[in-house]
Design an enzyme around this catalytic site. Structure first.
Site, PDB file in Angstrom:
ATOM      1  N   ARG A  29       0.784  -0.659   0.694  1.00 43.50           N
ATOM      2  CA  ARG A  29       0.126  -0.196  -0.014  1.00 43.50           C
ATOM      3  C   ARG A  29       0.806   1.266  -0.017  1.00 43.50           C
ATOM      4  O   ARG A  29       0.413   2.371  -1.155  1.00 43.50           O
ATOM      5  CB  ARG A  29      -0.708   0.084   1.218  1.00 43.50           C
ATOM      6  N   ASP A  37     -14.992   9.708   9.161  1.00 48.01           N
ATOM      7  CA  ASP A  37     -14.134   8.328   9.194  1.00 48.01           C
ATOM      8  C   ASP A  37     -12.520   8.970   8.661  1.00 48.01           C
ATOM      9  O   ASP A  37     -12.179  10.488   9.000  1.00 48.01           O
ATOM     10  CB  ASP A  37     -14.322   7.850   6.946  1.00 48.01           C
TER      11      ASP A  37
END
Length: 292
Positions: free
Chosen positions: A52, A161
């Site tokens: 990632r 979030d």
């Protein structure tokens, strides 16, 4: 060295090898991620983290994770790279009407009782860990349907979030048709707009529903969630599984402080409060209530 400069130095046709994440740098990053956002990063996640963050190395024109760590932990790095790094690290998986029995319990048990106590009022609900918006928009549909049957009832949804990337997607409220398959056809007709380009297969949440949801970034590790008033309902599903038990307990105690007496918290079906020192009472599978 930045990406444009690095490319000038590469030989034609040569592919720059991917950087590998050493055990030392993985340890530095995993400790930082845990301290910053509470997410566990055990050794088995090393390959995932490396894959990632390769995108961030390429974006910054860096060729080693050591350089990346040195930059990230500098003041400039914390200012510029902290949010993009967390965007890469966090896992975001959600669906419309995920775990549908929760919405059935909400409409059949929780909301009717709330209306009896508040014949005219605005229900405050929080979608904590909202990802790309499917959960808060599902709630907006369900609550709008309930409001149509109960004059005087209103609601507002806070959706948060830690990832700015998914919040940007949630705010646009655009999804492909495969993503909205779980939505009942009558709700699709009322709450979804099809693209003028029918071949695109894209739909968008109607403006009236989008106006009911307020999105903002929030880190669960913050001591103060910035809530202006206590909440009636919290949906925090499939989030605490990424935290260790002490972090779960601290987080749920913070939730508890922001809940009204008699309010509810909905957890994911793979989550439990068993063994945690949190004064919440189980009322339905993975649904808990703060005593009055």
């Amino acid at each position: 060295m930045y990406a444009a400069e690095a490319l000038k130095m590469e030989e034609p046709g040569r592919i720059e090898p991917s950087a590998s994440l050493s055990a030392r740098d993985f340890g530095r990053l995993s400790r930082f991620i845990y301290d910053t956002c509470g997410i566990k990063m055990p050794d088995v996640k090393k390959t995932m983290l490396e894959a990632r963050l390769q995108k961030r190395l390429r974006s910054l024109g860096m060729h080693s994770f050591t350089d990346y760590c040195d930059f990230l932990f500098s003041q400039e790095g914390l200012d510029r790279e902290l949010v993009p790094m967390l965007d890469m690290v966090t896992t975001n998986k959600t669906d419309f009407f995920r775990e549908p029995d929760h919405f059935h319990y909400l409409t059949q048990a929780v909301l009717p009782e709330w209306v009896k106590r508040h014949p005219i009022g605005t229900l405050a609900i929080w979608s904590a860990g909202c990802s790309s918006g499917e959960e808060p928009y599902t709630l907006a549909m369900v609550l709008s349907e309930f409001a149509a049957r109960n004059p005087g009832f209103d609601f507002k949804i806070l959706a948060t979030d830690i990832s700015t990337r998914v919040l940007d997607k949630a705010k646009t409220a655009i999804y492909n048709e495969s993503q909205v398959e779980p939505v009942a056809i009558e709700l699709k007709k009322k709450y979804l707009l099809r693209s003028k380009d029918r071949a695109s297969g894209m739909v968008r949440i109607v403006p009236e529903l989008r106006a009911k949801v307020n999105f903002r970034r929030l880190n669960f590790m913050d001591d103060d969630f910035g809530m202006r008033e206590p909440l009636d309902i919290i949906f925090c599903r499939n989030v605490i599984i990424y935290f260790d038990r002490p972090t779960q307990e601290r987080l749920l105690q913070r939730f508890h402080r922001n809940m009204k007496p008699g309010s509810y918290i909905f957890m994911g079906h793979s989550e439990t409060l068993s063994g945690l020192d949190v004064p919440l009472v189980s009322v339905y599978p993975t649904v808990y209530r703060k005593p009055r």
